[in-house]
Design a protein around this motif. Structure first.
Motif, PDB file in Angstrom:
ATOM      1  N   THR A  48       0.820  -1.212   0.000  1.00  0.00           N
ATOM      2  CA  THR A  48       0.000   0.000   0.000  1.00  0.00           C
ATOM      3  C   THR A  48       0.856   1.265   0.000  1.00  0.00           C
ATOM      4  O   THR A  48       0.473   2.279  -0.573  1.00  0.00           O
ATOM      5  CB  THR A  48      -0.951   0.026   1.212  1.00  0.00           C
ATOM      6  N   ASP A  52       0.742   4.240  -2.635  1.00  0.00           N
ATOM      7  CA  ASP A  52       0.634   5.652  -2.243  1.00  0.00           C
ATOM      8  C   ASP A  52       1.637   6.512  -3.003  1.00  0.00           C
ATOM      9  O   ASP A  52       1.317   7.599  -3.483  1.00  0.00           O
ATOM     10  CB  ASP A  52       0.893   5.808  -0.732  1.00  0.00           C
ATOM     11  N   SER A 111      -8.676  -1.332   1.726  1.00  0.00           N
ATOM     12  CA  SER A 111      -7.620  -1.441   0.725  1.00  0.00           C
ATOM     13  C   SER A 111      -8.203  -1.806  -0.640  1.00  0.00           C
ATOM     14  O   SER A 111      -7.780  -1.269  -1.680  1.00  0.00           O
ATOM     15  CB  SER A 111      -6.605  -2.503   1.166  1.00  0.00           C
ATOM     16  N   GLN A 114      -9.783   1.261  -2.167  1.00  0.00           N
ATOM     17  CA  GLN A 114      -8.752   2.169  -2.676  1.00  0.00           C
ATOM     18  C   GLN A 114      -8.234   1.699  -4.034  1.00  0.00           C
ATOM     19  O   GLN A 114      -8.040   2.494  -4.959  1.00  0.00           O
ATOM     20  CB  GLN A 114      -7.596   2.270  -1.674  1.00  0.00           C
ATOM     21  N   ARG A 148      -9.445   4.986   3.021  1.00  0.00           N
ATOM     22  CA  ARG A 148      -8.173   5.064   3.739  1.00  0.00           C
ATOM     23  C   ARG A 148      -8.400   5.352   5.219  1.00  0.00           C
ATOM     24  O   ARG A 148      -7.651   4.870   6.081  1.00  0.00           O
ATOM     25  CB  ARG A 148      -7.302   6.158   3.118  1.00  0.00           C
ATOM     26  N   CYS A 151      -9.070   2.181   6.923  1.00  0.00           N
ATOM     27  CA  CYS A 151      -7.821   1.432   7.096  1.00  0.00           C
ATOM     28  C   CYS A 151      -6.995   1.992   8.252  1.00  0.00           C
ATOM     29  O   CYS A 151      -6.404   1.245   9.031  1.00  0.00           O
ATOM     30  CB  CYS A 151      -6.998   1.481   5.810  1.00  0.00           C
ATOM     31  N   TRP A 212      -2.988  -2.376  -4.196  1.00  0.00           N
ATOM     32  CA  TRP A 212      -3.986  -2.241  -3.127  1.00  0.00           C
ATOM     33  C   TRP A 212      -4.874  -3.489  -3.050  1.00  0.00           C
ATOM     34  O   TRP A 212      -5.208  -3.963  -1.968  1.00  0.00           O
ATOM     35  CB  TRP A 212      -4.829  -0.983  -3.334  1.00  0.00           C
TER      36      TRP A 212
END
Length: 436
Positions: A48, A52, A111, A114, A148, A151, A212
């Motif tokens: 992840t 990002d 996740s 995302q 997010r 998460c 993700w």
């Protein structure tokens, strides 16, 4: 070699030199699953973090919207939506998440969402242009930010249940270092003309979506014992109860330190524009600047994250103090170099930006480890949600720095941020040594 032996080797390598506290502050049944859980955390978190870096709203998404012909207004919404959107909902989602005996499923779902959101961004970039593409990507980024936030709340709680107190900083630090290595490669390719820029960005975003989704599947295999589900009531009622946690003076002090240290996250754009290359409208022509910023951040993370994580396991309080001082020095140096017209030299700005990014990663690992270790199993999720929501509200006021920059210039903004970091370091002296 079997999968289990590989997992054991990874665990032993990470745990080498530890003092034997392999089951500190975790449920007894989690001890048997430490090797698998530690490896699962590292793989999922690294995936992840790479993702990002590949869609960084401050740079990559900003360039993408600009290249697609979206307005400066839409581009300007990216960072506030991404940052505040990931934090503000947490005060209200924490109560609902407490109803889940196993919170790994919340992280896995977040996740997955995302990943699907980024896949939608890629489709929008391919099929749409101008305002339509900009609006679609901004909306999808908003969905990503909310996912997010789920998460973020659930991860610290799961980490606290599945990984020993003496290893949490090393786990998150190693994941960050592994991820930054991958983003360094991306930055190097970005800083060259080897691949056409739009093609490269869309490939990177597609890879991010896949990472993700992969992380979601991997994390779902974590061995997590069922936990307490009390406290999952009405969101407004839970929010009111969470606000009562501010009676804890240590939590209030921690949030104050963290609030001042948002300067480390907000400063880079103001630093970059000092050399005349900044501004969303110039992103397409700042190939070197775009690649240099990605590289500076990634190299700083790669070289410092594991060290910061290791130090945080010893004393997250000292990590916050030290990273505050380093950030203050980097920002103060930038102000002085700008005043003497030295900032425009090719190596100067990347150098001070690199130092600031080292401090930034120290702040992130220090505050994350400190919050997990200062809280207890029954209030960890609430502490995380309250802290993140308050910081989200403070981030919304970040537009004030843009106003200061327009009236007094970027140097004035950076000077204010240097003072903020100094104050954060002084306040951090009052934090307790939560690792003891």
């Amino acid at each position: 070699m079997s999968k289990q032996s590989t997992v054991e080797q990874v665990y032993e390598a990470i745990n080498s030199g530890d003092d034997g506290r392999v089951c500190k502050d975790i449920p007894e049944q989690a001890c048997d699953h430490q090797p698998k859980n530690v490896t699962t955390h590292i793989i999922s978190l690294a995936a992840t973090k790479v993702a990002d870096g590949l869609i960084d709203p401050k740079l990559i998404l900003s360039w993408l919207l600009s290249a697609l012909g979206a307005s400066t207004f839409l581009v300007g919404l990216l960072v506030p939506i991404r940052e505040a959107g990931a934090l503000l909902p947490q005060l209200f989602t924490a109560g609902a998440l407490r109803r889940l005996p196993q919170r790994k499923w919340a992280w896995a779902l977040g996740s997955l969402v995302q990943g699907l959101s980024v896949a939608g961004m890629v489709m929008s970039a391919v099929l749409l242009e101008g305002k339509q593409a900009g609006v679609a990507i901004v909306i999808l980024l908003g969905i990503l930010a909310v996912a997010r936030s789920v998460c973020s709340v659930s991860y610290k709680d799961v980490l606290g249940k599945t990984v020993s107190k003496s290893m949490r900083g090393k786990v998150t630090g190693l994941a960050a270092s592994v991820a930054s290595g991958a983003v360094i490669v991306f930055g190097l390719v970005l800083a060259s003309d080897y691949v056409e820029r739009m093609t490269l960005v869309l490939i990177a975003m597609t890879l991010a979506a896949g990472l993700w989704i992969f992380a979601s599947l991997t994390f779902s295999k974590l061995e997590e014992a069922e936990g307490a589900t009390e406290g999952g009531g009405n969101p407004l009622q839970v929010a009111k109860q969470n606000l009562a946690l501010l009676k804890d003076k240590q939590l209030l002090l921690f949030i104050s330190v963290r609030a001042l240290l948002i300067a480390t996250a907000l400063a880079p754009p103001f630093m970059v524009t000092l050399n005349g290359e900044g501004g969303v409208e110039n992103l397409d022509s700042m190939l070197g600047g775009l690649g240099a910023l990605v590289l500076a951040s990634s190299l700083a993370s790669f070289l410092s994250s594991y060290v910061w994580g290791w130090l945080a396991d010893k004393s997250s309080r000292k990590v916050l103090i030290l990273s505050s001082i380093v950030a203050m020095i980097a920002l103060a140096a930038t102000v002085l170099l700008a005043e003497y017209q030295l900032i425009r030299h090719s190596i100067v700005l990347p150098a001070v930006l690199f130092v600031l990014m080292i401090a930034y990663h120290g702040v992130r690992l220090g505050r994350s480890t400190h919050l997990v270790d200062m809280a207890e199993a029954d209030n960890r999720a609430a502490y995380t949600a309250l802290s993140n929501t308050i910081i989200g509200l403070i981030l919304l006021t970040g537009v004030g720095f843009s106003a200061i920059a327009q009236v007094f210039g970027n140097v004035a903004v950076l000077a204010v941020m240097a003072v903020m970091c100094l104050l954060a370091g002084l306040l951090a002296l009052g934090l307790k040594e939560v690792q003891e």
